[in-house]
Design a protein around this motif. Structure first.
Motif, PDB file in Angstrom:
ATOM      1  N   GLU A 191       0.785  -1.320   0.177  1.00  0.00           N
ATOM      2  CA  GLU A 191      -0.198  -0.040  -0.133  1.00  0.00           C
ATOM      3  C   GLU A 191       0.826   1.243   0.171  1.00  0.00           C
ATOM      4  OE1 GLU A 191      -3.584   2.199   2.532  1.00  0.00           O
ATOM      5  OE2 GLU A 191      -2.550   0.241   3.292  1.00  0.00           O
ATOM      6  N   ASN A 192       2.012   1.356   0.564  1.00  0.00           N
ATOM      7  CA  ASN A 192       2.765   2.501   0.913  1.00  0.00           C
ATOM      8  C   ASN A 192       4.124   2.332  -0.057  1.00  0.00           C
ATOM      9  OD1 ASN A 192       1.440   4.150   2.958  1.00  0.00           O
ATOM     10  ND2 ASN A 192       1.433   1.751   3.689  1.00  0.00           N
ATOM     11  N   SER A 193       4.331   1.493  -0.977  1.00  0.00           N
ATOM     12  CA  SER A 193       5.332   1.543  -1.874  1.00  0.00           C
ATOM     13  C   SER A 193       4.955   2.440  -3.045  1.00  0.00           C
ATOM     14  CB  SER A 193       5.917  -0.006  -2.247  1.00  0.00           C
ATOM     15  OG  SER A 193       6.297  -0.497  -1.216  1.00  0.00           O
ATOM     16  N   GLN A 194       6.239   2.921  -3.872  1.00  0.00           N
ATOM     17  CA  GLN A 194       5.981   3.495  -5.101  1.00  0.00           C
ATOM     18  C   GLN A 194       5.689   2.225  -6.226  1.00  0.00           C
ATOM     19  OE1 GLN A 194       8.699   6.201  -6.254  1.00  0.00           O
ATOM     20  NE2 GLN A 194       8.937   7.062  -4.363  1.00  0.00           N
ATOM     21  N   LEU A 195       4.562   2.499  -6.976  1.00  0.00           N
ATOM     22  CA  LEU A 195       4.281   1.062  -7.965  1.00  0.00           C
ATOM     23  C   LEU A 195       4.252   1.781  -9.249  1.00  0.00           C
ATOM     24  CD1 LEU A 195       1.928  -1.249  -5.954  1.00  0.00           C
ATOM     25  CD2 LEU A 195       4.391  -1.107  -5.963  1.00  0.00           C
ATOM     26  N   PRO A 196       5.348   2.087  -9.908  1.00  0.00           N
ATOM     27  CA  PRO A 196       5.148   2.727 -11.120  1.00  0.00           C
ATOM     28  C   PRO A 196       4.267   1.714 -11.988  1.00  0.00           C
ATOM     29  CG  PRO A 196       7.426   2.771 -10.553  1.00  0.00           C
ATOM     30  CD  PRO A 196       6.660   2.139  -9.488  1.00  0.00           C
ATOM     31  N   GLY A 197       3.250   2.493 -12.822  1.00  0.00           N
ATOM     32  CA  GLY A 197       2.266   1.537 -13.590  1.00  0.00           C
ATOM     33  C   GLY A 197       1.106   1.614 -13.162  1.00  0.00           C
ATOM     34  N   PHE A 198       0.789   1.596 -11.705  1.00  0.00           N
ATOM     35  CA  PHE A 198      -0.404   1.299 -11.176  1.00  0.00           C
ATOM     36  C   PHE A 198      -1.124   2.392 -10.691  1.00  0.00           C
ATOM     37  CE2 PHE A 198       1.998  -2.536 -10.481  1.00  0.00           C
ATOM     38  CZ  PHE A 198       1.180  -3.604 -10.400  1.00  0.00           C
ATOM     39  N   THR A 199      -2.542   2.382 -10.956  1.00  0.00           N
ATOM     40  CA  THR A 199      -3.410   3.414 -10.552  1.00  0.00           C
ATOM     41  C   THR A 199      -3.581   3.440  -8.988  1.00  0.00           C
ATOM     42  OG1 THR A 199      -5.506   1.982 -10.909  1.00  0.00           O
ATOM     43  CG2 THR A 199      -4.298   3.295 -12.913  1.00  0.00           C
ATOM     44  N   GLN A 200      -3.947   4.384  -8.398  1.00  0.00           N
ATOM     45  CA  GLN A 200      -4.470   3.972  -7.009  1.00  0.00           C
ATOM     46  C   GLN A 200      -5.510   2.851  -6.778  1.00  0.00           C
ATOM     47  OE1 GLN A 200      -5.950   8.135  -5.845  1.00  0.00           O
ATOM     48  NE2 GLN A 200      -4.069   8.480  -4.637  1.00  0.00           N
ATOM     49  N   GLN A 201      -6.438   2.567  -7.382  1.00  0.00           N
ATOM     50  CA  GLN A 201      -7.300   1.731  -7.285  1.00  0.00           C
ATOM     51  C   GLN A 201      -6.752   0.298  -7.488  1.00  0.00           C
ATOM     52  OE1 GLN A 201     -11.630   1.603  -8.950  1.00  0.00           O
ATOM     53  NE2 GLN A 201     -10.833   0.188 -10.036  1.00  0.00           N
ATOM     54  N   GLN A 202      -6.056   0.074  -8.507  1.00  0.00           N
ATOM     55  CA  GLN A 202      -5.204  -1.036  -8.538  1.00  0.00           C
ATOM     56  C   GLN A 202      -4.205  -1.469  -7.491  1.00  0.00           C
ATOM     57  OE1 GLN A 202      -3.280  -0.370 -12.264  1.00  0.00           O
ATOM     58  NE2 GLN A 202      -5.017  -0.822 -13.674  1.00  0.00           N
ATOM     59  N   GLN A 203      -3.638  -0.350  -6.711  1.00  0.00           N
ATOM     60  CA  GLN A 203      -2.543  -0.640  -5.866  1.00  0.00           C
ATOM     61  C   GLN A 203      -3.535  -0.839  -4.514  1.00  0.00           C
ATOM     62  OE1 GLN A 203       0.348   2.456  -5.402  1.00  0.00           O
ATOM     63  NE2 GLN A 203       1.240   1.612  -3.616  1.00  0.00           N
ATOM     64  N   THR A 204      -4.735  -0.113  -4.449  1.00  0.00           N
ATOM     65  CA  THR A 204      -5.374  -0.469  -3.064  1.00  0.00           C
ATOM     66  C   THR A 204      -6.073  -1.823  -3.284  1.00  0.00           C
ATOM     67  OG1 THR A 204      -6.176   1.872  -2.996  1.00  0.00           O
ATOM     68  CG2 THR A 204      -7.526   0.259  -2.147  1.00  0.00           C
ATOM     69  N   LEU A 205      -6.527  -2.415  -4.484  1.00  0.00           N
ATOM     70  CA  LEU A 205      -7.113  -3.667  -4.387  1.00  0.00           C
ATOM     71  C   LEU A 205      -5.989  -4.910  -4.298  1.00  0.00           C
ATOM     72  CD1 LEU A 205      -9.217  -5.699  -5.016  1.00  0.00           C
ATOM     73  CD2 LEU A 205      -8.727  -5.343  -7.501  1.00  0.00           C
ATOM     74  N   LEU A 206      -4.849  -4.655  -4.837  1.00  0.00           N
ATOM     75  CA  LEU A 206      -3.705  -5.471  -4.430  1.00  0.00           C
ATOM     76  C   LEU A 206      -3.316  -5.616  -3.004  1.00  0.00           C
ATOM     77  CD1 LEU A 206      -1.708  -7.160  -6.438  1.00  0.00           C
ATOM     78  CD2 LEU A 206      -0.165  -5.040  -6.460  1.00  0.00           C
ATOM     79  N   SER A 207      -3.221  -4.211  -2.291  1.00  0.00           N
ATOM     80  CA  SER A 207      -3.212  -4.304  -1.024  1.00  0.00           C
ATOM     81  C   SER A 207      -4.194  -5.290  -0.178  1.00  0.00           C
ATOM     82  CB  SER A 207      -2.811  -3.059  -0.459  1.00  0.00           C
ATOM     83  OG  SER A 207      -2.734  -2.938   0.804  1.00  0.00           O
ATOM     84  N   CYS A 208      -5.350  -4.665  -0.563  1.00  0.00           N
ATOM     85  CA  CYS A 208      -6.612  -5.462   0.202  1.00  0.00           C
ATOM     86  C   CYS A 208      -6.637  -6.914   0.142  1.00  0.00           C
ATOM     87  CB  CYS A 208      -7.806  -4.773  -0.359  1.00  0.00           C
ATOM     88  SG  CYS A 208      -9.386  -5.597   0.208  1.00  0.00           S
ATOM     89  N   MET A 209      -6.261  -7.654  -1.189  1.00  0.00           N
ATOM     90  CA  MET A 209      -6.116  -8.889  -1.285  1.00  0.00           C
ATOM     91  C   MET A 209      -5.007  -9.559  -0.295  1.00  0.00           C
ATOM     92  SD  MET A 209      -6.543  -9.946  -5.405  1.00  0.00           S
ATOM     93  CE  MET A 209      -5.874  -8.533  -6.200  1.00  0.00           C
ATOM     94  N   ILE A 210      -3.707  -8.984  -0.264  1.00  0.00           N
ATOM     95  CA  ILE A 210      -2.725  -9.415   0.455  1.00  0.00           C
ATOM     96  C   ILE A 210      -3.061  -9.283   1.900  1.00  0.00           C
ATOM     97  CG2 ILE A 210      -0.614  -9.043   1.051  1.00  0.00           C
ATOM     98  CD1 ILE A 210      -0.059  -8.182  -1.691  1.00  0.00           C
ATOM     99  N   ARG A 211      -3.885  -8.173   2.231  1.00  0.00           N
ATOM    100  CA  ARG A 211      -4.231  -8.257   3.772  1.00  0.00           C
ATOM    101  C   ARG A 211      -5.055  -9.248   4.226  1.00  0.00           C
ATOM    102  NH1 ARG A 211      -6.076  -8.297   8.006  1.00  0.00           N
ATOM    103  NH2 ARG A 211      -6.696  -6.651   9.477  1.00  0.00           N
ATOM    104  N   PHE A 212      -5.785  -9.899   3.326  1.00  0.00           N
ATOM    105  CA  PHE A 212      -6.835 -10.790   3.877  1.00  0.00           C
ATOM    106  C   PHE A 212      -6.619 -12.298   3.177  1.00  0.00           C
ATOM    107  CE2 PHE A 212      -9.181  -6.908   4.434  1.00  0.00           C
ATOM    108  CZ  PHE A 212      -9.425  -6.793   5.729  1.00  0.00           C
ATOM    109  N   TYR A 213      -5.193 -12.449   3.080  1.00  0.00           N
ATOM    110  CA  TYR A 213      -4.942 -13.850   2.259  1.00  0.00           C
ATOM    111  C   TYR A 213      -4.715 -14.938   3.486  1.00  0.00           C
ATOM    112  CZ  TYR A 213      -0.117 -14.189   3.512  1.00  0.00           C
ATOM    113  OH  TYR A 213       1.327 -14.645   4.303  1.00  0.00           O
ATOM    114  N   ARG A 214      -5.088 -14.347   4.762  1.00  0.00           N
ATOM    115  CA  ARG A 214      -4.866 -15.476   5.865  1.00  0.00           C
ATOM    116  C   ARG A 214      -5.619 -14.762   6.890  1.00  0.00           C
ATOM    117  NH1 ARG A 214      -0.299 -14.463   9.248  1.00  0.00           N
ATOM    118  NH2 ARG A 214      -0.369 -16.792   9.912  1.00  0.00           N
ATOM    119  N   LYS A 215      -6.047 -15.810   7.923  1.00  0.00           N
ATOM    120  CA  LYS A 215      -6.885 -15.418   9.113  1.00  0.00           C
ATOM    121  C   LYS A 215      -7.947 -14.813   8.796  1.00  0.00           C
ATOM    122  CE  LYS A 215      -3.270 -16.145  11.676  1.00  0.00           C
ATOM    123  NZ  LYS A 215      -3.341 -17.218  12.989  1.00  0.00           N
TER     124      LYS A 215
END
Length: 495
Positions: free
Chosen positions: A383-407
């Protein structure tokens, strides 16, 4: 001649909206058509970052015009980037919902860092230097400063200062005097302090300015002296003296300054003087290429199957010393699972498919912080890294999937994304969770003989006869997964 179909880039700026249509001819982009419309979007942003309906209506009217121009373009050939004002607006989803009714293309709200990167790419494809260069773009609400060499940026920064916002803050009643100018300059210098040392240490040999504010300033300088082809501090201070002598914005009848720019130029001039003085800049050249050209070149690369986001994920993995073999194993499983359920779940977005695979590749990126709470650490890094090529929405979705991949899965913590509803976010998370579970022993080919079937929010996993009974740990983990998912309305069974 290798002639590709036309592509289009749309820049939804704080001051103006721009549309550019181009095509690739023998490896170079040929500009076919341009449209520019004043929208004064930043004027509609109040002190609580709510965008007024009047400003939204102005934007919708222009988007409707652009839609007419783009009516024969496939979605894959159109890229839209929304910048400072729309990324600040708290009611962005209301704007995007209204926009979707008149403009049938996806609007990507990009971060300041991504805006800076695209600006640099736009300049770099047209101005070539063998040394470090500093690129400066003063927009309506933000100013981007980038140091780079050739096509590679080294430093990116987006500061919250723009010609419209600073004119509103320091010249609100239209009165101009030296005290107000100096206050604006000091405020800009304070905004730049945080990047000063890093930028000075990196150094540069040439300075390039781009976009409307700097173009207008150069036009005023050249009108006074046609021989002057660049911007110097001396000329900027002469303009400041002229502005102060005019006393009011209405009296700024200076040759080279258009009526449209007149209303916001004071803030822009103050910002540019502050940059020149703080960074001890002697002269600046001008480039007519910027964000929209960066978008075009990015699209040109994507159509040639060179997605910059793949490089971003690879670089992020390298920097964080991810176990690449295991990460790719999980990614392959996630990719396979997606294909099994794609038709039934109507997961048509190629982007979401790719984001799922990237989430799998990055799910252990936080391991260097702590193995306890790994999913939270990994999500934070993404969520807090610079991700060249990614939009804010794409970065947010990527972070959300990883946040809830367990537990536990917490639906209330899912982000609101206009193009990806909550139930679809959950479906992607389920696929990622299963991909991780199926590779828990870090062995290959755990899904080869697995059959997957889905119906609505229920899934059946069919393993080879007797195999699951031998995998006691996986069996226990799947039972726990049943409980986790049942709490969010998703049913999973396995035999």
């Amino acid at each position: 001649m290798n002639d590709y179909p036309s592509i289009a880039a749309v820049d939804l700026g704080s001051n103006s909206f721009h549309l550019v249509v181009a095509r690739e001819v023998d490896g170079s982009l040929q500009i076919l058509h341009k449209e520019k419309q004043r929208v004064y979007l930043a004027d509609g942003l109040d002190d609580k970052n709510q965008l007024s309906q009047a400003a939204i209506d102005r934007a919708l009217a222009i988007l409707k015009q652009f839609a007419t121009t783009l009516q024969d373009f496939p979605a894959s050939n159109v890229k839209i980037a929304a910048t400072y004002t729309l990324r600040r607006a708290k009611n962005i989803n209301s704007f995007l919902t209204q926009a979707s009714n008149v403009f049938p293309y996806q609007i990507d709200v990009i971060s300041g860092q991504e805006e800076a990167r695209l600006i640099y790419q736009g300049v770099a494809h047209y101005i070539h230097h063998d040394e470090n260069r500093l690129v400066i773009d003063i927009g309506g609400g933000s100013t981007e400063l980038i140091i780079g060499k050739h096509f590679k940026h080294k430093l990116l920064s987006s500061r919250n200062m723009g010609c419209v916002s600073y004119t509103k803050q320091f010249f609100a009643d239209g009165m101009i005097n030296e005290k107000r100018f100096n206050k604006a300059q000091i405020k800009a210098e304070q905004e730049l302090e945080v990047i000063f040392a890093t930028y000075i240490n990196a150094g540069w040999q040439s300075v390039v300015g781009t976009s409307g504010t700097i173009k207008s300033i150069l036009a005023m300088i050249s009108a006074n002296d046609p021989e002057q082809k660049n911007i110097t501090l001396e000329r900027l201070l002469e303009l400041k003296t002229q502005f102060i002598a005019a006393k009011t914005i209405d009296n700024l009848l200076i040759e080279g300054l258009s009526p449209e720019r007149q209303v916001s130029i004071c803030g822009g001039l103050a910002i540019l003087i502050a940059i020149f003085q703080l960074f001890d800049i002697t002269e600046m050249d001008y480039s007519d290429f910027s964000l929209r050209e960066g978008l075009l070149h990015e699209m040109q690369q994507k159509l040639a199957l060179k997605d910059i986001r793949s490089n971003t994920i690879a670089n992020l993995s390298e920097r964080n010393t991810i176990d690449k073999v295991h990460a790719q194993r999980v990614a392959n499983t996630a990719d396979w699972l997606f294909l099994q359920v794609q038709k039934e779940w109507q997961l048509d977005s190629l982007d979401n498919h790719q984001l799922l695979v990237w989430a799998a590749q990055l799910h252990e990126i936080g391991l260097g912080i702590n193995s306890s709470g790994l999913h939270k650490h990994s999500a934070y890094v993404v969520e807090n890294s610079q991700l060249p090529g990614f939009t804010q929405q794409q970065q947010t979705l990527l972070s959300c999937m990883i946040r809830f991949y367990r537990k536990k899965v917490r639906l209330e913590e899912f982000p609101t994304l206009l193009s990806v509803p909550h139930f679809q976010i959950l479906q992607l998370i389920v696929l990622l969770r299963l991909a991780v579970l199926l590779n828990q022993k870090r062995l290959n080919d755990q899904h080869q003989e697995l059959a997957v079937s889905v119906k609505g929010n229920s899934m059946l996993l069919q393993f080879p006869l007797g195999w699951l009974s031998e995998q006691t740990l996986l069996h226990a983990d799947l039972q726990q997964e049943q409980k986790y998912l049942k709490k969010v309305g998703f049913l999973i069974d396995f035999v």
